[in-house]
Design an enzyme around this catalytic site. Structure first.
Site, short mmCIF file in Angstrom:
data_model
loop_
_atom_site.label_atom_id
_atom_site.label_comp_id
_atom_site.label_asym_id
_atom_site.label_seq_id
_atom_site.Cartn_x
_atom_site.Cartn_y
_atom_site.Cartn_z
NE ARG A 13 -1.23 2.75 2.65
CZ ARG A 13 -0.82 3.93 3.05
NH1 ARG A 13 -0.79 4.97 2.20
NH2 ARG A 13 -0.35 4.11 4.29
CG ASP A 14 3.28 4.38 2.92
OD1 ASP A 14 2.65 5.35 2.48
OD2 ASP A 14 4.34 4.50 3.56
CG HIS A 205 5.35 4.70 8.65
ND1 HIS A 205 4.50 3.74 8.14
CD2 HIS A 205 5.74 5.45 7.59
CE1 HIS A 205 4.38 3.91 6.83
NE2 HIS A 205 5.13 4.94 6.48
CG HIS A 207 9.41 7.39 4.58
ND1 HIS A 207 8.92 7.50 3.31
CD2 HIS A 207 8.40 6.89 5.33
CE1 HIS A 207 7.65 7.10 3.28
NE2 HIS A 207 7.32 6.72 4.50
CB CYS A 238 6.91 11.91 0.49
SG CYS A 238 5.80 13.28 0.92
CG ASN A 247 7.54 3.11 3.92
OD1 ASN A 247 7.07 3.72 4.87
ND2 ASN A 247 6.91 3.00 2.76
#
Length: 300
Positions: A13-14, A205, A207, A238, A247
């Site tokens: 997803r992310d 979380h 990055h 992003c 990530n």
């Protein structure tokens, strides 16, 4: 620190939603199946968002239905509003995620509203989820820096985290969205937030834009945090922060944890195979240092 750590795999997803190359439903399902086969048990599989806004996440309902037969696994999906919640519930979601920002600039750029307005938007989502027995995880973006506002005060993160917890989020994931944090700042942030939300209900979380993610995770673990979000191959980025990488890579996290004597239950060769397969579809090599090193060994 020889206790357990829970890894939340967010690559499908992310990770994928921030990659330019769209991946088909079948290939997304195959990616998730490969991650499960490697031993990852908590996987974020999609987002019930506007296909115009995020075309990479189109047909997330089909992806969720395609994998939800796996026993002992937990699948998360992101929902931005009640419409997204209804679609997620119809697809059989048992865990959803909502998101807010710690910075006003990012909130306005990302979802076109203030931080307070964003929280008001998903209050009914949390109420309906609670009534339907669906767990809700909360994400906070830009906890260590913002591409628009610059520095973010820890108190701003504390305030949003407390609101998410009070509304019923069982866990709050603290996101260094642009990867600018350093270990001391990560430690101070976790300590501040844990004053309002128990450490057992917090996740990291981070990055890896400036190569600090593993160091930041280690600092957070020293503070007692035991949940780590990561993405196979370091997928993601992003769109509002030029140069921001994805990530922290799941391979790199697993390598660090196993080297510390913390069993993850993850089969590294299978994880790297999953990463290599999705990387080929995206047409780029994995960002993961561990995957790059192990792939080089195979080629020698």
């Amino acid at each position: 620190m020889s206790d357990s750590v829970r890894i939340v795999e967010v690559g499908p997803r992310d990770g994928l939603q921030n990659e330019k190359t769209p991946v088909s439903v079948e290939d997304r399902i195959a990616f998730i199946e490969a991650l499960l086969g490697a031993g990852l048990r908590t996987v974020e599989v999609g987002a019930f968002v506007s296909p115009k806004a995020i075309p990479q996440m189109v047909n997330s309902d089909a992806v969720l239905r395609g994998v939800d037969h796996h026993p002992g696994s937990e699948f998360h999906v992101l929902v931005p509003n009640e419409k997204g919640f209804e679609a997620a519930r119809a697809a059989g979601a048992k865990v959803i995620a909502v998101f807010a920002s710690a910075s006003e600039g990012f909130s306005r750029a990302n979802i076109n509203c203030t931080v307070a307005e964003s929280i008001e938007r998903f209050k009914p989502v949390l109420a309906r989820a609670r009534a339907d027995g669906i767990k809700v995880r909360g994400y906070i973006s830009c906890v260590l820096g913002c591409p628009f506002d610059g520095k973010v005060k820890p108190q701003a993160v504390v305030d949003v985290a407390r609101k998410l917890a009070d509304l019923g989020c069982y866990e709050v994931s603290l996101g260094d969205t642009i990867g600018v944090g350093t270990p001391v700042k990560a430690r101070q942030l976790l300590r501040a937030v844990a004053g309002s939300v128990p450490m057992a209900n917090l996740a990291m979380h981070f990055h890896d834009t400036y190569g600090q993610a593993l160091a930041n995770l280690y600092a957070g673990m020293e503070e007692g945090c035991r949940v780590i979000d990561s993405a196979a191959g370091g997928l993601g980025g992003c769109p509002y922060a030029p140069g921001a990488t994805g990530n922290v890579a799941s391979e790199d996290v697993v390598y660090m944890l196993e080297g510390m004597g913390i069993a993850t239950g993850v089969d590294m060769p299978k994880l790297v195979a999953a990463t290599n397969a999705i990387s080929r579809l995206l047409g780029k090599p994995p960002v993961s240092r561990v995957a790059s090193a192990l792939n080089a060994k195979v080629q020698v």
